[in-house]
Design a protein around this motif. Structure first.
Motif, PDB file in Angstrom:
ATOM      1  N   ASN A  38       0.844  -1.192   0.000  1.00 24.38           N
ATOM      2  CA  ASN A  38       0.000   0.000   0.000  1.00 24.38           C
ATOM      3  C   ASN A  38       0.882   1.246   0.000  1.00 24.38           C
ATOM      4  OD1 ASN A  38      -2.226   1.671   0.156  1.00 24.38           O
ATOM      5  ND2 ASN A  38      -2.330   1.551   2.389  1.00 24.38           N
ATOM      6  N   LEU A  39       1.268   1.669  -1.191  1.00 22.18           N
ATOM      7  CA  LEU A  39       2.105   2.856  -1.328  1.00 22.18           C
ATOM      8  C   LEU A  39       1.235   4.110  -1.353  1.00 22.18           C
ATOM      9  CD1 LEU A  39       4.514   1.572  -4.119  1.00 22.18           C
ATOM     10  CD2 LEU A  39       5.056   1.830  -1.697  1.00 22.18           C
ATOM     11  N   PRO A  40       1.718   5.222  -0.828  1.00 20.55           N
ATOM     12  CA  PRO A  40       0.958   6.470  -0.930  1.00 20.55           C
ATOM     13  C   PRO A  40       0.759   6.865  -2.397  1.00 20.55           C
ATOM     14  CG  PRO A  40       2.745   6.680   0.661  1.00 20.55           C
ATOM     15  CD  PRO A  40       2.965   5.391  -0.061  1.00 20.55           C
ATOM     16  N   THR A  41      -0.319   7.546  -2.675  1.00 20.41           N
ATOM     17  CA  THR A  41      -0.607   7.981  -4.043  1.00 20.41           C
ATOM     18  C   THR A  41       0.468   8.931  -4.545  1.00 20.41           C
ATOM     19  OG1 THR A  41      -2.962   7.827  -3.546  1.00 20.41           O
ATOM     20  CG2 THR A  41      -2.339   9.054  -5.524  1.00 20.41           C
ATOM     21  N   GLU A  42       0.886   8.708  -5.793  1.00 22.01           N
ATOM     22  CA  GLU A  42       1.862   9.625  -6.397  1.00 22.01           C
ATOM     23  C   GLU A  42       1.137  10.641  -7.266  1.00 22.01           C
ATOM     24  OE1 GLU A  42       5.271   9.362  -9.772  1.00 22.01           O
ATOM     25  OE2 GLU A  42       5.684   8.192  -7.963  1.00 22.01           O
ATOM     26  N   VAL A  43       1.525  11.881  -7.148  1.00 23.33           N
ATOM     27  CA  VAL A  43       0.924  12.963  -7.942  1.00 23.33           C
ATOM     28  C   VAL A  43       1.204  12.715  -9.421  1.00 23.33           C
ATOM     29  CG1 VAL A  43       0.993  15.444  -8.406  1.00 23.33           C
ATOM     30  CG2 VAL A  43       1.112  14.602  -6.046  1.00 23.33           C
ATOM     31  N   GLY A  44       0.199  12.921 -10.242  1.00 24.35           N
ATOM     32  CA  GLY A  44       0.369  12.726 -11.675  1.00 24.35           C
ATOM     33  C   GLY A  44       1.115  13.878 -12.331  1.00 24.35           C
ATOM     34  N   GLY A  45       1.531  13.633 -13.568  1.00 22.04           N
ATOM     35  CA  GLY A  45       2.174  14.690 -14.353  1.00 22.04           C
ATOM     36  C   GLY A  45       3.665  14.787 -14.197  1.00 22.04           C
ATOM     37  N   ALA A  46       4.321  13.707 -13.722  1.00 21.94           N
ATOM     38  CA  ALA A  46       5.782  13.754 -13.564  1.00 21.94           C
ATOM     39  C   ALA A  46       6.465  13.683 -14.923  1.00 21.94           C
ATOM     40  CB  ALA A  46       6.242  12.607 -12.675  1.00 21.94           C
ATOM     41  N   TRP A  47       7.558  14.411 -15.071  1.00 26.58           N
ATOM     42  CA  TRP A  47       8.359  14.398 -16.286  1.00 26.58           C
ATOM     43  C   TRP A  47       9.604  13.553 -16.058  1.00 26.58           C
ATOM     44  CZ3 TRP A  47       8.528  20.153 -18.351  1.00 26.58           C
ATOM     45  CH2 TRP A  47       7.238  20.536 -18.724  1.00 26.58           C
ATOM     46  N   PRO A  48      10.195  13.027 -17.124  1.00 30.22           N
ATOM     47  CA  PRO A  48      11.457  12.290 -16.951  1.00 30.22           C
ATOM     48  C   PRO A  48      12.550  13.193 -16.370  1.00 30.22           C
ATOM     49  CG  PRO A  48      10.508  11.916 -19.133  1.00 30.22           C
ATOM     50  CD  PRO A  48       9.714  13.021 -18.509  1.00 30.22           C
ATOM     51  N   ILE A  49      13.373  12.643 -15.544  1.00 26.73           N
ATOM     52  CA  ILE A  49      14.533  13.275 -14.910  1.00 26.73           C
ATOM     53  C   ILE A  49      14.124  14.284 -13.842  1.00 26.73           C
ATOM     54  CG2 ILE A  49      16.653  14.630 -15.218  1.00 26.73           C
ATOM     55  CD1 ILE A  49      16.830  13.485 -18.047  1.00 26.73           C
ATOM     56  N   ILE A  50      13.312  15.303 -14.212  1.00 25.20           N
ATOM     57  CA  ILE A  50      12.996  16.366 -13.251  1.00 25.20           C
ATOM     58  C   ILE A  50      11.800  16.037 -12.365  1.00 25.20           C
ATOM     59  CG2 ILE A  50      13.928  18.116 -14.811  1.00 25.20           C
ATOM     60  CD1 ILE A  50      11.037  19.009 -15.331  1.00 25.20           C
ATOM     61  N   GLY A  51      11.041  14.987 -12.710  1.00 24.52           N
ATOM     62  CA  GLY A  51       9.890  14.612 -11.889  1.00 24.52           C
ATOM     63  C   GLY A  51       8.802  15.670 -11.892  1.00 24.52           C
ATOM     64  N   HIS A  52       8.446  16.176 -10.699  1.00 24.03           N
ATOM     65  CA  HIS A  52       7.374  17.180 -10.569  1.00 24.03           C
ATOM     66  C   HIS A  52       7.911  18.597 -10.365  1.00 24.03           C
ATOM     67  CE1 HIS A  52       5.326  13.375  -9.391  1.00 24.03           C
ATOM     68  NE2 HIS A  52       4.299  13.903 -10.019  1.00 24.03           N
ATOM     69  N   LEU A  53       9.187  18.799 -10.612  1.00 27.20           N
ATOM     70  CA  LEU A  53       9.766  20.121 -10.364  1.00 27.20           C
ATOM     71  C   LEU A  53       9.126  21.211 -11.213  1.00 27.20           C
ATOM     72  CD1 LEU A  53      13.595  19.339 -10.034  1.00 27.20           C
ATOM     73  CD2 LEU A  53      11.983  19.905  -8.217  1.00 27.20           C
ATOM     74  N   HIS A  54       8.605  20.832 -12.373  1.00 26.72           N
ATOM     75  CA  HIS A  54       8.006  21.839 -13.252  1.00 26.72           C
ATOM     76  C   HIS A  54       6.707  22.409 -12.683  1.00 26.72           C
ATOM     77  CE1 HIS A  54       5.925  18.098 -14.234  1.00 26.72           C
ATOM     78  NE2 HIS A  54       4.932  18.826 -14.726  1.00 26.72           N
ATOM     79  N   LEU A  55       6.137  21.741 -11.656  1.00 32.81           N
ATOM     80  CA  LEU A  55       4.889  22.230 -11.055  1.00 32.81           C
ATOM     81  C   LEU A  55       5.124  23.362 -10.062  1.00 32.81           C
ATOM     82  CD1 LEU A  55       3.115  18.809 -10.349  1.00 32.81           C
ATOM     83  CD2 LEU A  55       2.800  20.330 -12.314  1.00 32.81           C
ATOM     84  N   PHE A  56       6.386  23.583  -9.706  1.00 29.68           N
ATOM     85  CA  PHE A  56       6.702  24.597  -8.699  1.00 29.68           C
ATOM     86  C   PHE A  56       7.360  25.787  -9.379  1.00 29.68           C
ATOM     87  CE2 PHE A  56       6.655  20.462  -6.757  1.00 29.68           C
ATOM     88  CZ  PHE A  56       5.903  20.663  -5.611  1.00 29.68           C
ATOM     89  N   GLY A  57       6.620  26.898  -9.425  1.00 25.48           N
ATOM     90  CA  GLY A  57       7.136  28.119 -10.022  1.00 25.48           C
ATOM     91  C   GLY A  57       7.207  29.233  -9.007  1.00 25.48           C
ATOM     92  N   ASP A  58       7.293  30.456  -9.510  1.00 29.46           N
ATOM     93  CA  ASP A  58       7.377  31.633  -8.639  1.00 29.46           C
ATOM     94  C   ASP A  58       6.006  32.213  -8.309  1.00 29.46           C
ATOM     95  OD1 ASP A  58      10.303  32.693 -10.461  1.00 29.46           O
ATOM     96  OD2 ASP A  58      10.152  31.475  -8.649  1.00 29.46           O
ATOM     97  N   SER A  59       4.950  31.684  -8.925  1.00 38.41           N
ATOM     98  CA  SER A  59       3.628  32.286  -8.730  1.00 38.41           C
ATOM     99  C   SER A  59       3.073  32.013  -7.340  1.00 38.41           C
ATOM    100  CB  SER A  59       2.656  31.765  -9.790  1.00 38.41           C
ATOM    101  OG  SER A  59       2.579  30.339  -9.722  1.00 38.41           O
ATOM    102  N   GLN A  60       3.323  30.822  -6.807  1.00 40.66           N
ATOM    103  CA  GLN A  60       2.804  30.450  -5.485  1.00 40.66           C
ATOM    104  C   GLN A  60       3.892  29.763  -4.671  1.00 40.66           C
ATOM    105  OE1 GLN A  60      -0.753  28.082  -6.372  1.00 40.66           O
ATOM    106  NE2 GLN A  60      -2.006  29.695  -5.485  1.00 40.66           N
TER     107      GLN A  60
END
Length: 459
Positions: A38-60
């Motif tokens: 029972n693994l915790p849910t992983e957030v969708g939309g991960a990119w190769p190499i950088i994972g979810h880093l693209h979801l974090f910007g300067d806006s929030q």
């Protein structure tokens, strides 16, 4: 015989192929029917190499983005920050189990550029890996600075610095009131700077025996501002999220030049701490001749580490400077930020401000200043401070940790090497526990109203 040998070899080969095929089929079937973890849910939309880093910007800010993810995926989910899987939690039950019941499996601190460049190559106990060195320094700090006995001995520092700050505010108000006839008794003051000066003076006197702001000459004032600027930049860099920490292959790029800045700030802070250390050694020699006891935490550390063998590969001076800077940086900016938020919230909520004033008038009166012994009776004021800490914690995200072994937390399987990131900002706004919070707030409000009624009856 010449005919039977090839046939025998062919039979052996066929048997071998069948056996290998059976082994593969067996492993496939076992894998299918093996209970899934029972693994915790992983957030969708991960990119190769950088994972979810693209979801974090300067806006929030990151804690706001993680809070929105928690609303969608639940109080425990994972994101891939570069090559590292990170468990983000915002549940009270999970936090309790992680930090109270299974704290040893998630106490390790992952390596980072901040810890290496600003933390004296992991000598600061706030960044060093979990182990004997961390336990010893933490114990030393808890006993020699943060214990009840030590805080009581250092109470005069907090009292005197607060009194000096209030007197200086009064002098400023009196001076500007007399100069400006149109002020109507009101004077604008930059309270954020006053809080920064006050908290830095208190923590510096307790840790290093220094006092920078107030009745000082021009040279000391320049040194004070330099120290304050370096500490601010140090605290800012500590809070940065560097891409190189998530994708180590990009470290050589030094994206944004942050590692270069860290090395510069680290050198400047080390020079300041080096000066404090020399002064303490000189005072120690003087006290040997005249007599006297330890005056601050740095004195205690020098005495305890004097002549001791290197611990975890660090010399005594490095451990002393790293520990003192860690305490000063962690105790000054966080306190001044909380004080600033408390005043801002009071000014924007006149009804609450009036209740606080009425409680102070009732419990303390206007003939003397508030003392620490009055705090247990100031129930409403304590509730106001707790509400400030709830709404605006000094660190919206807790310090990042790493699981040292496979673990099961509240039914979730957490693989070894997973990183842990608690979202305190979201945790403080958990609607499941809002009822308890509302009850406590209501009790404090009723207490304040009761005091107001008693005061009116006396009048």
């Amino acid at each position: 015989m010449a005919v039977e040998l090839p046939l025998l070899s062919l039979k052996i080969a066929l048997v071998g192929v069948v056996v290998v095929a059976l082994i593969f089929v067996l492993f496939f079937l076992l894998g299918r029917f093996k209970p899934k973890k029972n693994l915790p849910t992983e957030v969708g939309g991960a990119w190769p190499i950088i994972g979810h880093l693209h979801l974090f910007g300067d806006s929030q800010p990151a804690h706001i983005i993680f809070a929105a993810m928690a609303d969608k995926y639940g109080p425990a989910f994972t994101v891939r920050l570069g090559q590292y899987r990170t468990l983000v939690v915002s549940s009270w039950e999970l936090i309790k189990e992680l930090y109270n019941i299974q704290d040893t499996v998630a106490l390790d601190r992952p390596k980072s550029s901040v810890a290496k460049n600003l933390g004296y190559d992991y000598a600061m106990f706030g960044f060093c890996p979990y182990g004997p060195y961390w336990r010893e320094i933490r114990k030393l700090v808890a006993v020699e600075l943060l214990s009840v006995r030590r805080l009581e001995l250092l109470k005069h520092i907090r009292i005197s610095e607060t009194e000096i700050c209030i007197k200086e505010l009064y002098k400023l108000w009196n001076k500007k009131r007399n100069v400006s006839s149109s002020s109507k008794g009101h004077v604008l003051v930059e309270m954020k700077q006053w809080f920064e000066d006050l908290t830095l003076n208190v923590i510096l006197r307790m840790v290093a025996g220094k006092r920078y702001f107030g009745d000082v000459d021009l040279s000391e004032d320049r040194e004070a501002r330099k120290c304050q600027e370096v500490l601010k930049e140090l605290f800012r860099l500590i809070g940065l999220f560097l891409v190189s920490d998530s994708i180590p292959l990009l470290r050589w790029l030094d994206w944004g030049g942050y590692e270069k800045k860290m090395k510069v700030i680290s050198k400047e802070m080390d020079q300041i701490a080096d000066g404090w250390l020399r002064e303490h050694r000189q005072k120690k020699e003087f006290r040997k001749d005249t007599g006297g006891d330890h005056q601050d935490f740095m004195d205690v550390m020098i005495s305890l580490l004097d002549g001791a063998e290197n611990a975890a590969g660090y010399d005594a001076d490095t451990i002393t400077k790293a520990t003192c800077i860690n305490l000063i940086a962690g105790g000054s900016d966080t306190t001044s930020a909380t004080l600033s938020w408390a005043v801002a919230l009071l000014l924007n909520n006149p009804r609450v401000l009036k209740k606080v004033q009425e409680e102070l008038d009732f419990q303390v009166g206007r003939e003397r200043q508030v003392s620490e012994s009055d705090i247990p009776d100031l129930v409403y004021l304590q509730a106001m401070v707790n509400e400030t800490l709830r709404l605006y914690p000094a660190g919206a995200l807790g310090g990042i940790r790493e699981f040292t072994e496979d673990s099961v937390i509240c039914g979730y399987h957490i693989p070894k090497g997973t990183r842990l990131l608690p979202n305190l900002w979201k945790l403080h706004r958990d609607p499941k526990h809002s009822l308890d919070h509302d009850v406590k707030t209501q009790k404090a409000w009723q207490h304040a109203n009761k005091m107001t009624n008693e005061k009116e009856m006396k009048v």
